[in-house]
Scaffold this active site. Sequence first.
Site, mmCIF file in Angstrom:
data_model
loop_
_atom_site.group_PDB
_atom_site.id
_atom_site.type_symbol
_atom_site.label_atom_id
_atom_site.label_comp_id
_atom_site.label_asym_id
_atom_site.label_seq_id
_atom_site.Cartn_x
_atom_site.Cartn_y
_atom_site.Cartn_z
ATOM 1 N N THR A 174 0.856 -1.185 0.000
ATOM 2 C CA THR A 174 0.000 0.000 0.000
ATOM 3 C C THR A 174 0.894 1.238 0.000
ATOM 4 O OG1 THR A 174 -0.178 0.151 2.426
ATOM 5 C CG2 THR A 174 -1.786 -1.231 1.285
ATOM 6 N N GLY A 200 2.450 2.523 -2.785
ATOM 7 C CA GLY A 200 3.634 2.049 -3.502
ATOM 8 C C GLY A 200 4.043 2.859 -4.712
ATOM 9 N N GLY A 213 8.339 7.142 -3.117
ATOM 10 C CA GLY A 213 9.106 7.002 -1.880
ATOM 11 C C GLY A 213 9.490 5.580 -1.524
ATOM 12 N N ILE A 214 9.318 5.246 -0.247
ATOM 13 C CA ILE A 214 9.712 3.940 0.269
ATOM 14 C C ILE A 214 8.919 2.824 -0.399
ATOM 15 C CG2 ILE A 214 9.653 2.479 2.337
ATOM 16 C CD1 ILE A 214 10.296 5.073 3.950
ATOM 17 N N GLY A 215 7.632 3.036 -0.596
ATOM 18 C CA GLY A 215 6.809 2.013 -1.237
ATOM 19 C C GLY A 215 7.266 1.698 -2.642
ATOM 20 N N SER A 271 7.603 4.874 12.318
ATOM 21 C CA SER A 271 8.474 6.040 12.234
ATOM 22 C C SER A 271 9.237 6.175 13.538
ATOM 23 C CB SER A 271 7.665 7.318 11.993
ATOM 24 O OG SER A 271 8.474 8.473 12.200
ATOM 25 N N TYR A 292 0.889 12.767 14.431
ATOM 26 C CA TYR A 292 1.592 11.770 13.607
ATOM 27 C C TYR A 292 2.248 10.705 14.480
ATOM 28 C CZ TYR A 292 5.034 9.815 10.360
ATOM 29 O OH TYR A 292 5.799 8.962 9.604
#
Length: 252
Positions: free
Chosen positions: A11, A13, A16-18, A137, A150
């Site tokens: 999810t 994706g 970035g990281i995804g 995080s 957050y």
Amino acid sequence: MSFTDKNVVITGGSTGIGFATAQAFINAGASVWITGRSADNLKKAAEKINSPKLKTVVSDTSNLAGIEVLEKAVAESGNKVDVLFLNAGIAVFAPIEFATEADFDAQFDTNVKGYFFTLQKFIPHLKDGASVVFTSSNAVHLSNINVGVYSATKSAVNTIAKIAANELAERKIRVNIVTPGPTETGVLAKVGMPKDVEKQVTEQIIASTAVKRMGQPEEIANTVLFLASDKADFITGNEFLVDGGMTNYATK
């Protein structure tokens, strides 16, 4: 690490990281579904990866209707899922005094409700012995200003993941948490921060790490692939900090 004939759902994706993780899984032989809210971003991601093993699904996992769209797409493929990477997330920076209800709800809907119910809906579609990875995080471990909401969402994520590891253990499904620190994903630019302020904040962040640099999305992806691999078969219910030493360095 080989993921040939493995099926992966990510999810968030498209960037970035995804995105980096999707690319890494495909390079390792997996078939990958990625989600995103933006059809345009998903199209760009598909063009960059350029692989028949990649499938994209426009899905807003902050609500149950969006999760059901993703679930249906995967279910109709007839394939069970080997790896579920719960990664979609948003961040709104504001001190507690000025945080709005709308920003509070948006972050909890995406970062907590989205993870919880995506996992719930996908449990029947996970293979026995599958791997689930949550993105958290390192804000959870720090008491930085302006990230109260957050950080609270990511604390909730960690708790959900650890309980899921216990609940799914009977099926040998492993659940772990990857916890990035400052990573070059363009998040500061996305919130509309002026360039000079963005530069100053970035310099402050870099100074707070032990390694004196930002992380790269590919470095987070490497950890996700390890946790999803058979090399991590004896690891579940754990959190892995990938933050350049920031959490420990910052507390000195």
